[in-house]
Design a protein around this motif. Structure first.
Motif, PDB file in Angstrom:
ATOM      1  N   ARG A 127       0.749   2.307   0.173  1.00  0.00           N
ATOM      2  CA  ARG A 127       1.641   1.645  -0.784  1.00  0.00           C
ATOM      3  C   ARG A 127       0.891   0.591  -1.583  1.00  0.00           C
ATOM      4  NH1 ARG A 127       7.311   0.751   2.642  1.00  0.00           N
ATOM      5  NH2 ARG A 127       7.788   2.976   2.912  1.00  0.00           N
ATOM      6  N   LEU A 128      -0.032  -0.089  -0.951  1.00  0.00           N
ATOM      7  CA  LEU A 128      -0.824  -1.096  -1.663  1.00  0.00           C
ATOM      8  C   LEU A 128      -1.727  -0.443  -2.701  1.00  0.00           C
ATOM      9  CD1 LEU A 128      -1.633  -4.074  -1.926  1.00  0.00           C
ATOM     10  CD2 LEU A 128      -3.368  -3.667  -0.174  1.00  0.00           C
ATOM     11  N   LEU A 129      -2.370   0.662  -2.347  1.00  0.00           N
ATOM     12  CA  LEU A 129      -3.256   1.348  -3.289  1.00  0.00           C
ATOM     13  C   LEU A 129      -2.472   1.947  -4.457  1.00  0.00           C
ATOM     14  CD1 LEU A 129      -5.686   3.167  -0.814  1.00  0.00           C
ATOM     15  CD2 LEU A 129      -6.139   1.119  -2.169  1.00  0.00           C
ATOM     16  N   ALA A 130      -1.222   2.313  -4.214  1.00  0.00           N
ATOM     17  CA  ALA A 130      -0.417   2.893  -5.288  1.00  0.00           C
ATOM     18  C   ALA A 130      -0.120   1.881  -6.389  1.00  0.00           C
ATOM     19  CB  ALA A 130       0.892   3.437  -4.720  1.00  0.00           C
ATOM     20  N   LEU A 131      -0.245   0.592  -6.084  1.00  0.00           N
ATOM     21  CA  LEU A 131       0.037  -0.457  -7.074  1.00  0.00           C
ATOM     22  C   LEU A 131      -1.196  -0.884  -7.855  1.00  0.00           C
ATOM     23  CD1 LEU A 131       2.411  -2.736  -4.968  1.00  0.00           C
ATOM     24  CD2 LEU A 131       3.048  -1.087  -6.720  1.00  0.00           C
ATOM     25  N   VAL A 132      -2.367  -0.343  -7.521  1.00  0.00           N
ATOM     26  CA  VAL A 132      -3.603  -0.781  -8.183  1.00  0.00           C
ATOM     27  C   VAL A 132      -3.546  -0.585  -9.701  1.00  0.00           C
ATOM     28  CG1 VAL A 132      -6.070  -0.311  -8.391  1.00  0.00           C
ATOM     29  CG2 VAL A 132      -5.031  -0.546  -6.136  1.00  0.00           C
ATOM     30  N   PRO A 133      -3.139   0.580 -10.225  1.00  0.00           N
ATOM     31  CA  PRO A 133      -3.092   0.714 -11.686  1.00  0.00           C
ATOM     32  C   PRO A 133      -2.155  -0.282 -12.362  1.00  0.00           C
ATOM     33  CG  PRO A 133      -2.920   2.856 -10.629  1.00  0.00           C
ATOM     34  CD  PRO A 133      -2.776   1.838  -9.558  1.00  0.00           C
ATOM     35  N   TRP A 134      -1.101  -0.680 -11.650  1.00  0.00           N
ATOM     36  CA  TRP A 134      -0.144  -1.619 -12.203  1.00  0.00           C
ATOM     37  C   TRP A 134      -0.741  -3.018 -12.323  1.00  0.00           C
ATOM     38  CZ3 TRP A 134       5.442  -2.470  -9.914  1.00  0.00           C
ATOM     39  CH2 TRP A 134       6.259  -2.948 -10.924  1.00  0.00           C
ATOM     40  N   THR A 195       6.991   4.733  -9.284  1.00  0.00           N
ATOM     41  CA  THR A 195       6.946   5.012  -7.846  1.00  0.00           C
ATOM     42  C   THR A 195       7.688   3.949  -7.054  1.00  0.00           C
ATOM     43  OG1 THR A 195       4.804   6.119  -8.108  1.00  0.00           O
ATOM     44  CG2 THR A 195       5.412   5.403  -5.893  1.00  0.00           C
ATOM     45  N   VAL A 196       7.452   2.684  -7.378  1.00  0.00           N
ATOM     46  CA  VAL A 196       8.107   1.595  -6.644  1.00  0.00           C
ATOM     47  C   VAL A 196       9.619   1.652  -6.828  1.00  0.00           C
ATOM     48  CG1 VAL A 196       8.342  -0.906  -6.537  1.00  0.00           C
ATOM     49  CG2 VAL A 196       6.089   0.106  -6.693  1.00  0.00           C
ATOM     50  N   THR A 197      10.058   1.914  -8.056  1.00  0.00           N
ATOM     51  CA  THR A 197      11.499   1.980  -8.318  1.00  0.00           C
ATOM     52  C   THR A 197      12.148   3.136  -7.557  1.00  0.00           C
ATOM     53  OG1 THR A 197      11.104   1.065 -10.525  1.00  0.00           O
ATOM     54  CG2 THR A 197      13.232   2.099 -10.128  1.00  0.00           C
ATOM     55  N   LEU A 198      11.522   4.302  -7.597  1.00  0.00           N
ATOM     56  CA  LEU A 198      12.082   5.453  -6.892  1.00  0.00           C
ATOM     57  C   LEU A 198      11.998   5.281  -5.378  1.00  0.00           C
ATOM     58  CD1 LEU A 198      10.662   8.332  -9.116  1.00  0.00           C
ATOM     59  CD2 LEU A 198      13.001   7.473  -9.054  1.00  0.00           C
TER      60      LEU A 198
END
Length: 315
Positions: A127-134, A195-198
């Motif tokens: 979950r942390l890595l999924a936020l890197v582009p943001w 992704t975070v919203t869904l």
């Protein structure tokens, strides 16, 4: 021997709340207005006033310079705009960009959200890595992807050349693949917030509903189609609408990647308006473009939301 029942004590009812007089209501409304007005002032200054100024400039002949004339010319700028084929080309490219990026963001974000919602190992790290582009500024992201797409030293061509040594493609300089390559970058940048919203929507689905579907013999695909997707419909409607607005108004990412090239293949409407305002100095013409873009986006979103709400009402 007969027993005498003790009398039940009377329960006293609480007195009714005092009714407010008209004077108290007026004072209360004034207090609420005093709290709301300070928050409206920044919105008025930084949003409403520039919007109204942009609408006004579209009906003038304002240019960039000290000798600019703000003389009222009516709808001349709009007549010029609707006769400009390049603007319609940029609008078509902008819609292709916005729809493509928004749909791919939804598919990729929903897939990643389903994976992150499952009980997998290292879920927190994922979950942390999924936020890197943001967390990265769009300009920095564009520079990194420009290096990845580099035809001479980019790692993408280098990886493909491991299987085809003669392969060489200028991803951002090719008429055929420049826009798809830019769309991939747009999807990568905007996927985290989708992704975070869904993911938040998935965690709000009651576990009892999913367990009941499992007990009825529904497989994973049927549970997703009949339980998960209907529960996520309001969230999908909201995030898709916001993503479409953000993507249609994209500027910095595509500007750093291609500057609208090659040959205008990635010339989004915002880039076209920017060139008209700051390269050609035609502020009024750029304002007319902005007004048309706002009207079209609002109309498209209104139609999309109307269809979604109508489908929910019919169901």
């Amino acid at each position: 021997m007969s027993t005498i029942a003790a009398p039940t004590p009377e329960v006293s009812q609480p007195p009714p709340p005092p009714r407010r007089t008209s004077r108290q209501v007026i004072v209360r409304r004034r207090e609420m207005a005093a709290l709301v007005i300070p928050s409206l002032i920044p919105i008025l200054i930084f949003s409403v006033v520039p919007l109204l100024n942009g609408v006004y400039l579209a009906f003038t002949e304002a240019t960039l310079g000290r000798r600019s004339s703000n003389a009222f010319v009516g709808i001349d700028q709009f007549v010029k705009l609707f006769g400009d084929r390049q603007f319609f080309d940029s609008f078509r490219i902008g819609l292709t960009w916005a729809i493509g990026v928004t749909l791919l963001q939804l598919v990729a974000g929903l897939t990643l959200a389903l994976l992150l919602n499952a009980n997998l190992r290292f879920q927190g790290i994922a979950r942390l890595l999924a936020l890197v582009p943001w967390a990265m500024p769009p300009v920095i992201v564009a520079i990194i992807w420009k290096m990845i797409y580099n035809p001479n030293s980019g790692p993408l061509n280098g990886f493909i050349q491991l299987f085809d040594p003669d392969f060489r493609l200028d991803w951002l300089g090719s008429f055929e693949v420049a826009l798809p390559a830019a769309i991939v970058v747009g999807v990568w940048v905007g996927m985290p917030q989708t992704t975070v919203t869904l993911l938040a929507g998935l965690q709000q689905i009651p576990a009892e509903t999913v367990e009941a579907a499992e007990m009825d013999g529904a497989g994973a695909l049927r549970r997703f189609w009949h339980v998960t997707l209907p529960s996520l419909r309001p969230v999908i409607t909201s995030i898709t609408s916001l993503n479409f607005i953000w993507n249609f108004n994209s500027f910095g990412l595509v500007y750093v990647l291609t500057e609208g090239g090659p040959g205008g293949q990635t010339m989004l409407p915002m880039l076209f308006a920017y060139n008209a305002a700051f390269r050609d100095g035609d502020i009024a013409y750029a304002a007319a473009m902005g007004n048309v873009m706002v009207i079209v986006v609002v109309a498209l979103l209104a139609f999309y939301l109307w269809t979604q709400f109508r489908a929910e009402r019919d169901n």
